[in-house]
Design an enzyme around this catalytic site. Structure first.
Site: not given
Length: 201
Positions: A80, A110
């Site tokens: 959605n 990261h």
């Protein structure tokens, strides 16, 4: 047609028709891709048939692992509005998976923050090396509104994840999990055909 008219109105039905045509041309086999829709690294993505999206979705696949395909989306999956999926090594989403709005799924981060080779605190975050751990979401899973699925997570078949949950570890088939971090709140008892809370809760 009457239900469509009541729900969408004339302009909405026309927009759906246009988006359906574009979806068939650009993403063959999809059910409907509502725009705006951003797809990065499409050559590393395998879409199953019957794929449906809401608006403002962002799907991206990178090839840090050397794999030909790093993101696999199964058949009859529905995502959605404002869903973000990012893969660098491997994200697998099974068949008949339902994903509510504002869900984030990723197999990367990261820098490294566990083990021996951790990222220095003063290193620039955006320049830290990407660390990846595959993610698997099995068939018939339902992810509620605002769910976050983090690297290394594997969800078994028929799992339900409650709204705004942050999933940091893997769970087996047939459980409902919720919370931050997510934990099991119910398990399906096949002998009685009911979802039951664990005994220790």
């Amino acid at each position: 047609m009457k239900k469509l008219y009541i729900h969408y109105g004339v302009a909405g039905i026309l927009r759906l028709f246009i988006e359906k045509i574009i979806s068939m041309l650009v993403y063959p086999g999809s059910k409907i891709i509502r725009r705006p829709f951003e797809c990065r690294g499409r050559r590393y993505i395998k879409f199953g048939s019957g794929f449906t999206t809401g608006r403002y979705c962002r799907i991206e696949a990178h090839n840090y692992s050397g794999e030909d395909v790093t993101l696999i989306i199964g058949n009859n999956c529905q995502i959605n509005d404002s869903v973000h999926i990012a893969s660098a090594q491997k994200v697998i989403i099974g068949d008949n998976v339902l994903i509510a709005s504002r869900v984030f799924i990723t197999d990367l981060s990261h820098g490294c923050y566990t083990g021996k080779l951790q990222s220095p605190v003063d290193s620039i975050v955006s320049e830290r090396p990407l660390v990846t751990i595959p993610v698997t979401i099995a068939d018939n899973v339902w992810l509620g509104e605002g769910v976050v699925i983090l690297p290394g997570v594997s969800l078994g078949e028929n799992c339900i994840v409650g709204a705004n949950s942050v999933v940091t570890k893997s769970y087996p088939n047939d459980v409902i999990i919720a919370g931050n971090p997510a934990r099991i709140i119910k398990k399906y008892d096949a002998t009685q055909g009911v979802w039951e809370r664990p005994i220790n809760q």
